[in-house]
Design an enzyme around this catalytic site. Structure first.
Site, PDB file in Angstrom:
ATOM      1  N   CYS A 282       0.822  -1.225   0.000  1.00 59.26           N
ATOM      2  CA  CYS A 282       0.000   0.000   0.000  1.00 59.26           C
ATOM      3  C   CYS A 282       0.848   1.263   0.000  1.00 59.26           C
ATOM      4  CB  CYS A 282      -0.945  -0.007   1.197  1.00 59.26           C
ATOM      5  SG  CYS A 282      -2.037  -1.427   1.173  1.00 59.26           S
TER       6      CYS A 282
ATOM      7  N   HIS B 124      -3.841   6.994   1.321  1.00 58.78           N
ATOM      8  CA  HIS B 124      -4.094   5.647   0.800  1.00 58.78           C
ATOM      9  C   HIS B 124      -5.492   5.224   1.233  1.00 58.78           C
ATOM     10  CE1 HIS B 124      -4.020   1.427   0.191  1.00 58.78           C
ATOM     11  NE2 HIS B 124      -3.932   1.133   1.476  1.00 58.78           N
TER      12      HIS B 124
ATOM     13  N   ASN C 299      -9.987  -1.133  -1.708  1.00 61.04           N
ATOM     14  CA  ASN C 299      -8.552  -0.903  -1.543  1.00 61.04           C
ATOM     15  C   ASN C 299      -7.827  -1.430  -2.780  1.00 61.04           C
ATOM     16  OD1 ASN C 299      -5.850  -0.953  -0.825  1.00 61.04           O
ATOM     17  ND2 ASN C 299      -6.208  -1.766   1.236  1.00 61.04           N
TER      18      ASN C 299
HETATM   19  N1  ACO Z   1     -18.464 -10.282   6.884  1.00 65.77           N
HETATM   20  C1  ACO Z   1     -19.050 -10.585   8.055  1.00 65.77           C
HETATM   21  N2  ACO Z   1     -18.359 -10.932   9.161  1.00 65.77           N
HETATM   22  C2  ACO Z   1     -17.012 -10.951   9.052  1.00 65.77           C
HETATM   23  C3  ACO Z   1     -16.343 -10.644   7.860  1.00 65.77           C
HETATM   24  C4  ACO Z   1     -17.132 -10.313   6.744  1.00 65.77           C
HETATM   25  N3  ACO Z   1     -16.578  -9.984   5.543  1.00 65.77           N
HETATM   26  N4  ACO Z   1     -15.030 -10.750   8.070  1.00 65.77           N
HETATM   27  C5  ACO Z   1     -14.848 -11.099   9.336  1.00 65.77           C
HETATM   28  N5  ACO Z   1     -16.054 -11.225   9.937  1.00 65.77           N
HETATM   29  C6  ACO Z   1     -16.330 -11.586  11.300  1.00 65.77           C
HETATM   30  C7  ACO Z   1     -15.196 -12.286  11.981  1.00 65.77           C
HETATM   31  O1  ACO Z   1     -15.207 -13.665  11.715  1.00 65.77           O
HETATM   32  C8  ACO Z   1     -15.431 -11.974  13.425  1.00 65.77           C
HETATM   33  O2  ACO Z   1     -16.446 -12.847  13.904  1.00 65.77           O
HETATM   34  P1  ACO Z   1     -16.437 -13.379  15.427  1.00 65.77           P
HETATM   35  O3  ACO Z   1     -16.491 -12.149  16.273  1.00 65.77           O
HETATM   36  O4  ACO Z   1     -17.644 -14.234  15.481  1.00 65.77           O
HETATM   37  O5  ACO Z   1     -15.150 -14.120  15.572  1.00 65.77           O
HETATM   38  C9  ACO Z   1     -16.022 -10.599  13.373  1.00 65.77           C
HETATM   39  O6  ACO Z   1     -16.543 -10.420  12.054  1.00 65.77           O
HETATM   40  C10 ACO Z   1     -14.980  -9.524  13.628  1.00 65.77           C
HETATM   41  O7  ACO Z   1     -15.698  -8.387  13.734  1.00 65.77           O
HETATM   42  P2  ACO Z   1     -15.046  -7.127  14.312  1.00 65.77           P
HETATM   43  O8  ACO Z   1     -14.242  -7.405  15.533  1.00 65.77           O
HETATM   44  O9  ACO Z   1     -16.117  -6.119  14.442  1.00 65.77           O
HETATM   45  O10 ACO Z   1     -14.046  -6.748  13.171  1.00 65.77           O
HETATM   46  P3  ACO Z   1     -13.223  -5.460  13.116  1.00 65.77           P
HETATM   47  O11 ACO Z   1     -13.949  -4.333  13.732  1.00 65.77           O
HETATM   48  O12 ACO Z   1     -11.837  -5.724  13.579  1.00 65.77           O
HETATM   49  O13 ACO Z   1     -13.205  -5.159  11.568  1.00 65.77           O
HETATM   50  C11 ACO Z   1     -11.687  -5.117   9.786  1.00 65.77           C
HETATM   51  C12 ACO Z   1     -12.478  -5.989  10.727  1.00 65.77           C
HETATM   52  C13 ACO Z   1     -12.653  -4.312   8.906  1.00 65.77           C
HETATM   53  C14 ACO Z   1     -10.828  -5.990   8.884  1.00 65.77           C
HETATM   54  C15 ACO Z   1     -10.818  -4.138  10.608  1.00 65.77           C
HETATM   55  O14 ACO Z   1     -10.029  -4.829  11.531  1.00 65.77           O
HETATM   56  C16 ACO Z   1      -9.932  -3.282   9.761  1.00 65.77           C
HETATM   57  O15 ACO Z   1     -10.396  -2.405   9.062  1.00 65.77           O
HETATM   58  N6  ACO Z   1      -8.602  -3.490   9.833  1.00 65.77           N
HETATM   59  C17 ACO Z   1      -7.705  -2.774   8.980  1.00 65.77           C
HETATM   60  C18 ACO Z   1      -7.418  -3.665   7.858  1.00 65.77           C
HETATM   61  C19 ACO Z   1      -7.192  -2.988   6.564  1.00 65.77           C
HETATM   62  O16 ACO Z   1      -7.616  -1.896   6.295  1.00 65.77           O
HETATM   63  N7  ACO Z   1      -6.497  -3.696   5.718  1.00 65.77           N
HETATM   64  C20 ACO Z   1      -6.286  -3.238   4.409  1.00 65.77           C
HETATM   65  C21 ACO Z   1      -4.993  -3.669   3.949  1.00 65.77           C
HETATM   66  S1  ACO Z   1      -3.696  -2.874   4.791  1.00 65.77           S
HETATM   67  C22 ACO Z   1      -3.748  -1.353   4.353  1.00 65.77           C
HETATM   68  O17 ACO Z   1      -4.062  -1.036   3.241  1.00 65.77           O
HETATM   69  C23 ACO Z   1      -3.465  -0.353   5.397  1.00 65.77           C
END
Ligand code: ACO
Length: 332
Positions: free
Chosen positions: A114, A259, A289
Site C-alpha cells: 500500500c 491511501h 482498496n
Molecule cells: N463479513 C461478516 N463478518 C465478518 C467478515 C465479513 N466480511 N469478516 C470477518 N467477519 C467476522 C469475523 O469472523 C469476526 O467474527 P467473530 O467475532 O464471530 O469471531 C467478526 O466479524 C470480527 O468483527 P469485528 O471485531 O467487528 O471486526 P473489526 O472491527 O476488527 O473489523 C476489519 C475488521 C474491517 C478488517 C478491521 O479490523 C480493519 O479495518 N482493519 C484494517 C485492515 C485494513 O484496512 N487492511 C487493508 C490492507 S492494509 C492497508 O491497506 C493499510
C-alpha cells in the site's frame, strides 16, 4: 536546485462492478457489515482471466502521458508499484514497457504494497533530481481479484480489495516552490505476518504444496485489528513528518490524499490531523482498496472533480503490509 514535479496523471479501472451484495452470495457477509467497517460499497474486478497488473497499468499510463502533453517515446524510465505483478518474474514494469513500445528503456518494479506508490515516487524523484532520467512514468496497479478467497475463510480480506491502476508522469522543474517538497519512507518488518501472502515462497522447497493449498496459505492473511492500530498511529505521524520536512504547516495543505484502505482509518487520521472533510479525498466507497493504485487513482478523480487547484499543496500518506508507511508533500 532541480525538483521533480507532476506533469500528468491518469487512471483506469475494469468495467465489471462487484457490489457487497454480490459478495454476500459467495460468503457469509452483508452490505451492512462491509460498509460499516470499511466504507466500501463496491469495487471493480477484471472481466476475464489473462488481464494482469500491466494491462490495467497500460491505459492509466497512456492517459497520464497524454495529460502531460507527451508521447510514449518521451518517457525515459518506468517505475511500477504492485503487490500483484502479472507473474512472479519478470516484473510488470518490463511488461508495461513492451506494451507502450518503450523497448530498451529502463523499468523497475517496487514491491511495497500500500506504500508502493510513494516508494515508487521516491525512485522517480531521485532519478530526476540527479539528472539520470527526465520523464519518469510512475504506475501503481493491482489485480487483487484473482488472489482472494471468496468464501467464509477468506471473507475478512476478500471484501476489502479491488482491481485498478493509476499513473503519473514526473519531470524536472527549476522552480523550487513547485514539485515534491518532502518524501518520508519507513518500514518495520516485525509486523510481516499481520498482513502477508505466504506462498508460493522461495523459502520453502517445494515453493507450494498440496498442504499449503488446502490450508489456503497462498491467499493473503490479515490480523485486521493489528493493521488498524498501526495504520491510525503511523499515518498521522508520517503526514506530520512530511509537512514539517516540507517547511509548511497542516493549515497550508489544500488537499490530503491518503491511501484508501478503510474509511474508518482515513476519518480517524484526518481527525488527528484536524483536516476538515472538504480537504480529504475518499474514493474507497466505489473502488475498495486498490493498494499501490489508490493514491494516483484518487488524485486523478479529485482533479476531474475540480478539487485540485493550480498551485495546490497536496499531502499524501500511506500505510500497508510490511509494515511500510510513507508521506509526501507535492506542490503543483
Ligand atoms: N463479513 C461478516 N463478518 C465478518 C467478515 C465479513 N466480511 N469478516 C470477518 N467477519 C467476522 C469475523 O469472523 C469476526 O467474527 P467473530 O467475532 O464471530 O469471531 C467478526 O466479524 C470480527 O468483527 P469485528 O471485531 O467487528 O471486526 P473489526 O472491527 O476488527 O473489523 C476489519 C475488521 C474491517 C478488517 C478491521 O479490523 C480493519 O479495518 N482493519 C484494517 C485492515 C485494513 O484496512 N487492511 C487493508 C490492507 S492494509 C492497508 O491497506 C493499510
Amino acid at each position: 536546485m532541480v525538483r521533480s514535479t507532476l506533469l500528468g496523471v491518469g487512471s483506469h479501472v475494469p468495467e465489471r462492478v462487484v457490489t457487497n451484495d454480490d459478495l454476500a452470495r459467495l460468503m457469509t457477509t452483508s452490505d451492512e457489515w462491509i460498509y460499516q467497517r470499511s466504507g466500501i460499497r463496491e469495487r471493480r474486478f477484471i472481466e476475464r482471466s489473462g488481464v494482469g497488473a500491466s494491462d490495467l497499468g497500460l491505459p492509466a499510463s497512456r492517459a497520464a502521458i497524454a495529460d502531460a502533453g507527451l508521447r510514449p517515446e518521451d518517457i525515459d524510465a518506468i517505475v511500477f508499484a504492485t503487490l500483484s505483478p502479472d507473474y512472479f518474474f519478470p516484473g510488470s514494469g518490463c511488461l508495461l514497457g513492451d506494451k507502450l513500445g518503450l523497448n530498451g528503456k529502463p523499468a523497475i518494479d517496487i514491491r511495497n504494497q500500500c506504500t508502493g506508490f510513494l516508494y515508487a515516487l521516491s525512485v522517480a524523484d531521485g532519478w530526476i533530481r540527479t539528472g539520470l532520467y527526465r520523464h519518469v512514468l510512475v504506475v501503481g496497479a493491482e489485480v487483487h481479484s484473482t488472489g482472494l478467497e471468496f468464501n467464509d475463510r477468506g471473507r475478512d480480506v476478500a471484501v476489502l480489495f479491488g482491481d485498478g491502476a493509476g499513473a503519473v508522469v514526473m519531470g524536472p522543474t527549476a522552480d523550487e516552490r513547485r514539485g515534491l517538497q518532502s518524501l518520508c519512507l519507513h518500514a518495520d518488518g516485525s509486523g510481516v505476518k499481520d498482513l502477508w501472502c505466504e506462498g508460493p515462497a522461495s523459502a520453502y522447497d517445494p515453493r507450494v504444496d498440496e498442504a499449503m493449498l488446502a490450508a489456503g496459505r497462498h491467499y493473503p492473511k490479515m490480523v485486521g485489528k493489528h493493521v488498524f492500530r498501526w495504520a491510525i498511529e503511523k499515518m498521522p505521524e508520517v503526514a506530520i513528518e512530511a509537512v514539517e520536512r516540507a517547511g509548511i504547516t497542516l493549515a497550508d495543505v489544500d488537499l490530503f490524499i491518503p491511501h484508501q484502505a478503510n474509511m474508518r482509518i482515513n476519518q480517524l487520521v484526518a481527525a488527528r490531523l484536524e483536516l476538515p472533510d472538504e480537504k480529504v479525498v475518499h474514493n474507497i466507497e466505489q473502488f475498495g482498496n486498490t493498494t499501490a493504485a489508490t493514491i494516483p487513482m484518487a488524485l486523478d478523480r479529485a482533479r476531474r472533480e475540480g478539487r485540485v487547484k493550480p498551485d495546490a499543496t497536496l499531502l499524501f500518506a500511506a500505510f500497508g503490509a510490511g509494515y511500510t508507511w510513507g508521506g509526501a508533500v507535492l506542490r503543483l
